[in-house]
Design an enzyme around this catalytic site. Structure first.
Site, PDB file in Angstrom:
ATOM      1  N   HIS A 190      13.845  28.329  30.669  1.00 55.97           N
ATOM      2  CA  HIS A 190      13.473  29.401  29.743  1.00 55.97           C
ATOM      3  C   HIS A 190      11.953  29.454  29.599  1.00 55.97           C
ATOM      4  CE1 HIS A 190      13.160  31.821  26.108  1.00 55.97           C
ATOM      5  NE2 HIS A 190      14.407  32.221  26.339  1.00 55.97           N
ATOM      6  N   GLY A 227      11.535  38.662  22.577  1.00 54.84           N
ATOM      7  CA  GLY A 227      11.149  38.609  21.174  1.00 54.84           C
ATOM      8  C   GLY A 227      10.080  39.596  20.772  1.00 54.84           C
ATOM      9  N   ASN A 240      21.514  32.714  22.962  1.00 56.85           N
ATOM     10  CA  ASN A 240      20.577  31.611  22.790  1.00 56.85           C
ATOM     11  C   ASN A 240      20.058  31.638  21.359  1.00 56.85           C
ATOM     12  OD1 ASN A 240      18.626  29.644  22.968  1.00 56.85           O
ATOM     13  ND2 ASN A 240      17.318  30.739  24.416  1.00 56.85           N
TER      14      ASN A 240
END
Length: 305
Positions: free
Chosen positions: A145, A221, A61
């Site tokens: 997501h 992240g 992604n």
């Protein structure tokens, strides 16, 4: 991003998957909590195998990253990579680069969109329809997501309707689920994931073109990855949910992949887990050689078998 910073700042206080239940939790130490899985279910097994019958799957992604130049370099790196043959590989560029990628990327790797509109195109400013994606050769779409859920504000029902329409137009689906840090600390991981699964299940009649991606929001992240045991327990629970609420056949055939700070250094140990059928990769997918390493982590599963 403020939301990511908030999650990251809370991570040292992580308290485990749930407060009570059959899986007991060892005391928290630094970045990992080690689970003793339900002994009656798995601990007696001497080797690790894929619980599902589907092919290993790795998706990249790219999110809102890249330029024509950097994406050209990334595609070149991917084209020159040696990838294990028994892995389905998909990358998801930003909308405006999909056609560039599709026209220059090896056919070995398929292309996905990162979002799609809920129905047929029309007067919906800023949206992209399933029909338009198919028109340029895009075969997959990512829906659900956490960044779409928690930043854009998409709810379970809206995501489910998107999934139903995309599948009806023969777009294949990467369906994302996962809990926030505070939901995990409150012992609600399974509740959250099952609720999100139900919204997909209520809208899906054919699971053949669906891959489930479990992505704990606190690991996306942040550099904090779920331990292999943490990821395995949730994946096993999701597969059991499919078995109970959809069918044993769907539970076996559906790939359940893990996402959340996956990289070339941690993918092999994660891949060895029985119910982890691959990965949805964020930042590391922007580095061709590292993404290839993650794709080739399927060899760890072969060795484990």
């Amino acid at each position: 991003m403020a939301a990511a910073a908030t999650v990251a700042s809370q991570l040292p206080h992580f308290a485990g998957l749930r407060r009570a239940g059959p899986a007991k939790i060892e005391p928290f130490s630094h970045a990992a909590v080690h689970f003793r899985l339900d002994q009656s279910r798995r601990a007696s097994r001497a080797v690790v195998a894929m619980a599902g019958s589907g092919k290993f799957f790795v998706g990249g992604n790219w999110k809102c990253n890249g330029s024509k130049e950097s994406i050209s370099k990334l595609v070149s790196d991917l084209n020159s990579s040696t990838l294990e043959s028994d892995v389905d590989v998909v990358v998801a560029p930003p909308f405006i680069y999909i056609e560039q990628v599709k026209n220059s990327l090896t056919d070995r790797i398929e292309v996905s969109a990162q979002n799609v509109w809920i129905g047929k195109g029309g007067a919906f400013t800023g949206e992209i329809s399933a029909e338009q994606l198919l028109d340029i050769g895009c075969k997959w779409v990512i829906l659900g997501h956490s960044e779409r859920r928690h930043i854009i504000g998409e709810d379970d029902q809206f995501i489910g309707k998107k999934a139903a329409y995309a599948l009806s137009q023969n777009l294949k689906l990467i369906a994302c689920i996962g809990e926030l840090l505070e939901e995990r600390e409150a012992g609600k991981t399974f509740d959250v994931c099952f609720k999100q699964m139900k919204a997909f299940a209520d809208s899906i009649t054919n699971w053949q073109d669906v891959v489930i991606a479990y992505e704990p929001v606190w690991a996306i992240g942040t550099g904090k990855v779920a331990s292999p045991q943490q990821a395995q327990e949730v994946h096993a629970a999701v597969r059991d949910w499919l078995k109970t609420n959809v069918s044993p056949e769907v539970a076996s055939a559906t790939r359940i992949i893990y996402g959340g700070s996956v990289n070339g250094g941690n993918c092999a140990e994660l891949a060895k887990q029985e119910d982890i059928d691959g990965f949805l990769v964020g930042g590391a997918s922007l580095k061709g050689p590292e993404f290839a390493t993650i794709v080739n982590s399927v060899t760890s599963k072969k060795v484990a078998v």
